[in-house]
Design a protein around this motif. Structure first.
Motif, mmCIF file in Angstrom:
data_model
loop_
_atom_site.group_PDB
_atom_site.id
_atom_site.type_symbol
_atom_site.label_atom_id
_atom_site.label_comp_id
_atom_site.label_asym_id
_atom_site.label_seq_id
_atom_site.Cartn_x
_atom_site.Cartn_y
_atom_site.Cartn_z
ATOM 1 N N ALA A 12 45.299 55.529 54.373
ATOM 2 C CA ALA A 12 44.050 56.098 53.881
ATOM 3 C C ALA A 12 42.875 55.698 54.770
ATOM 4 N N GLU A 13 42.864 54.432 55.176
ATOM 5 C CA GLU A 13 41.769 53.957 56.019
ATOM 6 C C GLU A 13 41.771 54.636 57.384
ATOM 7 N N ALA A 14 42.947 54.972 57.886
ATOM 8 C CA ALA A 14 43.057 55.575 59.218
ATOM 9 C C ALA A 14 42.795 57.080 59.213
ATOM 10 N N SER A 15 42.766 57.676 58.032
ATOM 11 C CA SER A 15 42.620 59.126 57.944
ATOM 12 C C SER A 15 41.253 59.593 58.449
ATOM 13 N N ALA A 16 41.245 60.743 59.113
ATOM 14 C CA ALA A 16 39.983 61.346 59.560
ATOM 15 C C ALA A 16 39.279 62.075 58.423
ATOM 16 N N HIS A 17 39.981 62.260 57.289
ATOM 17 C CA HIS A 17 39.404 62.931 56.126
ATOM 18 C C HIS A 17 38.969 61.903 55.096
ATOM 19 N N VAL A 18 38.007 62.279 54.271
ATOM 20 C CA VAL A 18 37.507 61.362 53.244
ATOM 21 C C VAL A 18 38.557 61.214 52.150
ATOM 22 N N GLN A 19 38.975 59.985 51.874
ATOM 23 C CA GLN A 19 39.926 59.668 50.808
ATOM 24 C C GLN A 19 39.192 58.808 49.777
ATOM 25 N N ASP A 23 37.273 56.048 39.103
ATOM 26 C CA ASP A 23 37.656 55.512 37.794
ATOM 27 C C ASP A 23 36.842 56.261 36.738
ATOM 28 N N VAL A 24 37.520 57.099 35.944
ATOM 29 C CA VAL A 24 36.819 57.950 34.982
ATOM 30 C C VAL A 24 36.127 57.116 33.912
ATOM 31 N N ALA A 25 36.812 56.093 33.376
ATOM 32 C CA ALA A 25 36.233 55.276 32.309
ATOM 33 C C ALA A 25 34.989 54.528 32.791
ATOM 34 N N ALA A 26 35.052 53.997 34.001
ATOM 35 C CA ALA A 26 33.919 53.239 34.540
ATOM 36 C C ALA A 26 32.841 54.149 35.109
ATOM 37 N N GLY A 27 33.222 55.398 35.412
ATOM 38 C CA GLY A 27 32.258 56.318 36.003
ATOM 39 C C GLY A 27 31.846 55.916 37.395
ATOM 40 N N ARG A 28 32.804 55.333 38.142
ATOM 41 C CA ARG A 28 32.482 54.833 39.480
ATOM 42 C C ARG A 28 33.608 55.147 40.461
ATOM 43 N N ILE A 29 33.233 55.312 41.718
ATOM 44 C CA ILE A 29 34.208 55.390 42.799
ATOM 45 C C ILE A 29 34.650 53.968 43.111
ATOM 46 N N VAL A 30 35.955 53.710 43.023
ATOM 47 C CA VAL A 30 36.461 52.347 43.246
ATOM 48 C C VAL A 30 37.079 52.182 44.629
ATOM 49 N N PHE A 31 37.281 53.307 45.320
ATOM 50 C CA PHE A 31 37.755 53.215 46.705
ATOM 51 C C PHE A 31 37.283 54.443 47.464
ATOM 52 N N ILE A 32 36.814 54.207 48.670
ATOM 53 C CA ILE A 32 36.529 55.306 49.592
ATOM 54 C C ILE A 32 36.763 54.787 51.001
ATOM 55 N N ASN A 33 37.332 55.615 51.851
ATOM 56 C CA ASN A 33 37.707 55.120 53.180
ATOM 57 C C ASN A 33 36.560 55.239 54.182
ATOM 58 N N GLU A 34 36.833 54.760 55.387
ATOM 59 C CA GLU A 34 35.793 54.699 56.424
ATOM 60 C C GLU A 34 35.308 56.087 56.840
ATOM 61 N N ALA A 35 36.155 57.116 56.658
ATOM 62 C CA ALA A 35 35.761 58.467 57.053
ATOM 63 C C ALA A 35 34.512 58.942 56.322
ATOM 64 N N TYR A 36 34.226 58.366 55.154
ATOM 65 C CA TYR A 36 33.015 58.720 54.409
ATOM 66 C C TYR A 36 31.766 58.546 55.273
ATOM 67 N N GLU A 37 31.735 57.463 56.018
ATOM 68 C CA GLU A 37 30.562 57.190 56.841
ATOM 69 C C GLU A 37 30.470 58.146 58.024
ATOM 70 N N LYS A 38 31.615 58.546 58.555
ATOM 71 C CA LYS A 38 31.611 59.441 59.721
ATOM 72 C C LYS A 38 31.381 60.900 59.325
ATOM 73 N N VAL A 39 31.966 61.298 58.197
ATOM 74 C CA VAL A 39 31.912 62.708 57.796
ATOM 75 C C VAL A 39 30.667 63.026 56.973
ATOM 76 N N LEU A 40 30.324 62.138 56.029
ATOM 77 C CA LEU A 40 29.195 62.388 55.138
ATOM 78 C C LEU A 40 27.990 61.505 55.449
#
Length: 377
Positions: A12-19, A23-40
């Motif tokens: 997931a960390e190596a992917s060029a796409h955002v992964q 967590d629906v109950a917490a209403g929070r993103i609990v993981f996002i990979n490094e591609a988030y910073e490059k793509v978004l």
């Protein structure tokens, strides 16, 4: 299991796409990979704080659609991939394809995961290809219609001169007229064969359907058809829905169906009589009506119209020939879209072909109701 978890995390960390994992109950993103910073262009550590502003940049037509999609997703109903647009000031929209995943543990806690892939380049390439193919198909049909008519007239004049004018036995005029007649006849056949081959080749390619705003997709080919028919002095008009209506379409193939139906209408409509296209929303569907004030279709021929090499084929009013394949291919393409193609015709009054295709969810996540107003060309 820890070894496999580490392996998938590294993937997931190596992917060029955002992964991501939400967590629906917490209403929070609990993981996002490094591609988030490059793509978004955000910061991973601040993704939950940045999320509201990111969602606010969604295209207005896609916000409610994505919300509807997310409700299904949270219930474990896995819909197809969703394509959405992210707006940027003074720049083209950025297109993304969201591929979902869903996980619920024994206690009923739900996590939503997914891959967000930037498809902007693919979308722009596809749009350019669709625009090119649309104009090519419209131009080929118009040229074939008018060139065929011109050659047919030359052929008829050559026949008339040969029958009505006395030609001396030692003159080469008779031979020249026969050459002119046969050349015109062969040219008409060659033009129609070219169009039929192009149509058949396109119909045999894979179907590529996207969620499309139908009026926006069909406006360009309809404008091209109207412009060309105005130049030729043939009355042609079209109307589009006043509000956006969505369907899952292969734009190139549906445009070919539209162009073929309009070409047929012109073929059997006398000069000065009207051909019109109306696109409208119905209950759960989109309808495209192609109507003419032409000679109509005999009742005895109507049951055979959609057969390949149909015995219902007829020469056009200006001598245009047909293989009897066009309507059969149109019907096939429409059925590939889970739609129907019907005909209503009265001899001496005209014909209407109606394409009906299921709607896709609109901006509010639901199909549009029947349109109450229309925009007219």
């Amino acid at each position: 299991m820890s070894e496999f978890a580490d392996f998938f995390l590294a993937q997931a960390e190596a992917s060029a796409h955002v992964q991501f994992i939400y967590d629906v109950a917490a209403g929070r993103i609990v993981f996002i990979n490094e591609a988030y910073e490059k793509v978004l262009h955000g910061r991973r550590a601040s993704v939950n704080e940045e999320l509201p502003a990111l969602l606010a940049r969604l295209h207005p037509d896609d916000r409610a659609y994505l919300a509807h999609y997310a409700k299904l997703w949270a219930r474990g109903q896995m819909p197809d991939e969703a394509e959405v647009r992210l707006q940027h000031p003074d720049q083209p929209d950025q297109w993304f394809c969201l591929t979902p995943s869903h996980h619920a543990n024994a206690a009923g806690r739900v996590w939503l995961g997914g891959t967000l892939r930037d498809i902007s380049v693919e979308k722009r390439y596809q749009q350019n290809a669709d625009n090119f193919n649309t104009r090519k198909n419209v131009t080929l049909e118009i040229l074939s219609h008018d060139l065929s008519a011109a050659f047919a007239i030359v052929q008829q004049i050559a026949q008339y001169i040969g029958e009505e004018v006395a030609i001396a036995a030692d003159s080469r005029v008779g031979e020249m007229l026969r050459v002119l007649e046969s050349t015109s006849q062969n040219s008409v056949k060659m033009i129609r064969d070219l169009i039929n081959l192009e149509f058949l080749a396109s119909a045999n390619t894979d179907l590529k359907r996207d969620r499309i705003e139908v009026g926006a997709a069909l406006r360009a080919p309809l404008e091209d058809l109207q412009r060309e028919q105005d130049l030729l002095g043939h009355p042609f008009a079209y109307t589009l829905p006043a509000e956006p209506v969505y369907a899952r379409l292969d734009v190139n193939k549906i445009t070919q169906v539209l162009t073929n139906l309009v070409s047929n209408a012109i073929k059997f409509t006398p000069d000065g009589k009207r051909v019109a296209v109306r696109v409208e929303a119905a209950a759960g569907s989109v309808r495209i009506h192609v109507s003419d004030e032409g000679i109509g279709i005999p009742v005895a021929l109507q049951p055979y119209l959609f057969e390949r090499f149909t015995k219902a084929r007829r020469a056009g009013l200006r001598g245009e020939q047909t293989t009897g394949l066009g309507l059969a291919i149109c019907k096939t393409i429409v059925e590939w879209h889970q739609g129907t193609l019907r005909v209503y015709s009265t001899e001496g009054q005209g014909t209407t072909f109606t394409v009906e295709i299921p709607q896709a969810p609109g901006p509010d996540g639901q199909p549009a109701s029947a349109a109450t107003g229309e925009k007219t060309s």
